[in-house]
Design a protein around this motif. Structure first.
Motif, PDB file in Angstrom:
ATOM      1  N   ASN A   1       0.956  -1.262   0.095  1.00  0.00           N
ATOM      2  CA  ASN A   1      -0.040  -0.087  -0.090  1.00  0.00           C
ATOM      3  C   ASN A   1       0.746   1.132   0.227  1.00  0.00           C
ATOM      4  O   ASN A   1       0.623   1.986   0.752  1.00  0.00           O
TER       5      ASN A   1
ATOM      6  N   ASP B   1       5.106  -6.667  -4.553  1.00  0.00           N
ATOM      7  CA  ASP B   1       3.697  -5.953  -3.861  1.00  0.00           C
ATOM      8  C   ASP B   1       3.319  -7.069  -3.029  1.00  0.00           C
ATOM      9  O   ASP B   1       2.962  -8.303  -3.509  1.00  0.00           O
TER      10      ASP B   1
ATOM     11  N   SER C   1      -0.914  -5.677  -1.698  1.00  0.00           N
ATOM     12  CA  SER C   1      -1.748  -4.159  -1.721  1.00  0.00           C
ATOM     13  C   SER C   1      -2.903  -4.141  -2.150  1.00  0.00           C
ATOM     14  O   SER C   1      -3.220  -4.921  -3.016  1.00  0.00           O
TER      15      SER C   1
ATOM     16  N   THR D   1      -0.849   0.126  -5.908  1.00  0.00           N
ATOM     17  CA  THR D   1       0.860   0.040  -6.015  1.00  0.00           C
ATOM     18  C   THR D   1       1.127  -0.730  -6.934  1.00  0.00           C
ATOM     19  O   THR D   1       2.274  -0.582  -7.833  1.00  0.00           O
TER      20      THR D   1
END
Length: 407
Positions: free
Chosen positions: A12, A45, A48, A52
Motif C-alpha cells: 500500500n 507487492d 496491496s 501500488t
C-alpha cells in the motif's frame, strides 16, 4: 561484469512508489560509473489493496512480483532475493525514507573494504528526520546487537543495504516480519561476515508508518537476543551471570564486614539482601554453566569449533569450563568442611546467632560446587560428541593415534 539487483518491498505505497522507483532507475548511470553496468529493479507487492501494483507495472525498467496475500516485510524481501539475478543485492523501503542515490557509494565501500554487507546507517551522523522515539529505539537495538555479538554497529535495523547474494545461505533463515533487518545484522556478525556501515541522510516517510513502536520494538529485541543465543549462548548468559554474581559479591562483602564488627542480627532489608544474594549466586553459576553447555551443542550443530569467552576471546587458558571440575571440588570441600565445623562448634555450645551465616555459606558453597562438577561432566560428554565426526574421519583415513599398537 558486476550485476546488481535492487529489491523494494511494497505494501500500500501508491503515494511514494513511483518516485522511489524513478530515483533507483536514475541512479543507474552513477552505478555504472562505480562499476555496476547492469542493474535489475524488482518490486515485490505484498498484497496491496491500492494502486501500488498497477503503478509498478506501468513503470518501464521495473519488474513486478505479487503476493496474493500480505506476508510481511521480511517475506516480501525474501521473495525478491530469491528472484534476483544479480551477484549483488540491494534493498530499500518503498516509502521514500532511504536515498537510492547512495547505492554507488555503498558499492564503492564494499569494494574498498572487501565487505560482504554494507549497511546504509541512519545513525552515523548524516542528516536525519527520524522521530525521536524511533531514534532512541534504534540506538538501543544497535547497542544490544553490539553487546551480544561483541562488535560495534551503529544501525542494526537499517532498511537499506547492499550484500553479496552468495552469503544468503549463511544468514538464512530470516523472519517474515519487520525484524528481518536486526536478525540479518546479528546473524552476519556471528557468521564473521565482513560488515561495514556508510552514513546516509534519512527522510521522513511519505504516508503513514506501518511500524508499531512498542510491539515491533519488543519483537526486534526478542529476535536479536534469540538469534544471538543460537550462536554464542555463553556470551549473553555469561554477562547475566556476571551481573548476578557481582551483586552477590557486594552483598556478601557487606555482611562479612558486619560479622567482623559483631553484628549478628539482620534488619528486614538485610534478610532480603541475604535471600537475594543466595538466589543470585546459584542462578549466576547455573546460567553460566548452562550457557557453556549450550555452546557445545551449538558447536555440534554447526560443526565448528566451540566459542569461548564472554568478550570474543578466551579470558582463561585453559577455558574456564574446563576448570569446573577442580573449582567445583574445591567448593564442595570448602562447603562440607565449613558445615562440619559449624556442627562441631554448635555441639560445643556456640549459639545459632554466631553460626547461621557460616552455615548458609557452607550450604551455598556445597550447592555451587556440586553444580560445577555436574556441568563439567556434561560438557566433557558434549565435547566428545562435538569431536566425534572429525575423529571418525581420521580413523577411516588410517591416521595413527597414540593408542595404536606398536609392531
Amino acid at each position: 561484469m558486476t550485476t546488481l539487483s535492487i529489491v523494494i518491498p511494497a505494501f500500500n505505497e501508491e503515494n511514494a512508489i513511483q518516485a522511489v522507483m524513478q530515483r533507483v532507475l536514475d541512479a543507474r548511470p552513477a552505478l555504472a560509473a562505480a562499476g555496476v553496468p547492469q542493474v535489475e529493479l524488482i518490486v515485490v507487492d505484498d498484497g496491496s489493496a491500492d494502486r501500488t501494483a498497477a503503478l509498478v507495472e506501468a513503470t518501464p525498467g521495473a519488474r513486478l512480483i505479487r503476493h496474493a496475500h500480505n506476508g510481511g516485510y521480511g517475506a516480501a524481501l525474501k521473495t525478491g532475493f530469491a528472484a534476483a539475478s544479480g551477484e549483488w543485492i540491494g534493498f530499500l523501503d518503498a516509502d521514500g525514507t532511504y536515498p537510492p542515490e547512495h547505492f554507488p557509494q555503498l558499492y564503492r565501500a564494499a569494494l574498498a573494504q572487501q565487505a560482504d554487507i554494507v549497511i546504509a546507517s541512519r545513525m552515523a551522523g548524516a542528516a536525519s528526520e527520524m522521530p525521536a522515539v524511533r531514534r532512541l529505539g534504534n540506538i538501543l537495538f544497535a547497542q544490544l546487537v553490539s553487546l551480544v555479538s561483541g562488535q560495534r554497529i551503529s544501525d542494526s535495523a537499517s532498511g537499506m543495504r547492499l550484500f553479496k547474494k552468495s552469503i544468503l545461505a549463511q544468514i538464512y533463515p530470516l523472519p517474515d516480519g519487520l525484524n528481518l533487518t536486526p536478525v540479518m545484522s546479528t546473524r552476519a556478525l556471528h557468521e564473521h561476515l565482513r560488515m561495514v556501515e556508510v552514513p546516509i541522510p534519512y527522510a521522513e516517510r511519505v504516508g503513514r508508518s506501518k511500524l508499531n513502536v512498542a510491539r515491533d520494538g519488543a519483537r526486534f529485541a526478542q529476535s536479536i537476543v534469540w538469534t544471538a543465543l543460537t550462536y554464542n549462548p555463553v556470551r549473553l548468559l555469561g554477562l547475566i551471570s556476571l551481573a548476578a554474581l557481582s551483586v552477590t559479591g557486594l552483598v556478601g562483602a557487606a555482611m562479612l564486614v558486619q560479622r567482623t564488627q559483631g553484628v549478628t542480627e539482620l534488619s528486614a532489608w538485610g534478610v532480603f539482601g541475604l535471600f537475594s544474594a543466595l538466589v543470585l549466586a546459584v542462578a549466576g553459576v547455573s546460567l553460566f554453566a548452562l550457557g557453556a553447555m549450550f555452546n557445545y551443542l551449538v558447536a555440534i550443530f554447526y560443526e565448528r569449533p566451540i566459542r569461548q569467552g564472554l568478550f570474543g576471546r578466551p579470558l582463561f587458558n585453559p577455558p574456564l569450563d574446563r576448570q569446573f571440575w577442580w573449582i567445583g571440588l574445591l567448593g564442595l570441600g570448602a562447603g562440607l568442611a565449613l558445615g562440619l565445623a559449624s556442627l562441631f562448634l554448635s555441639l560445643d555450645g556456640w549459639p545459632l546467632a554466631r553460626l547461621w551465616f557460616w552455615q548458609l555459606l557452607a550450604a551455598l558453597s556445597t550447592l555451587v560446587g556440586l553444580q560445577l562438577v555436574i556441568s563439567w561432566f556434561i560438557m566433557r560428554a558434549l565435547e566428545e560428541l562435538s569431536q566425534r565426526k572429525a575423529r571418525v574421519a581420521s580413523d577411516l583415513e588410517g591416521h595413527p593415534t597414540l593408542d595404536a599398537p606398536v609392531k
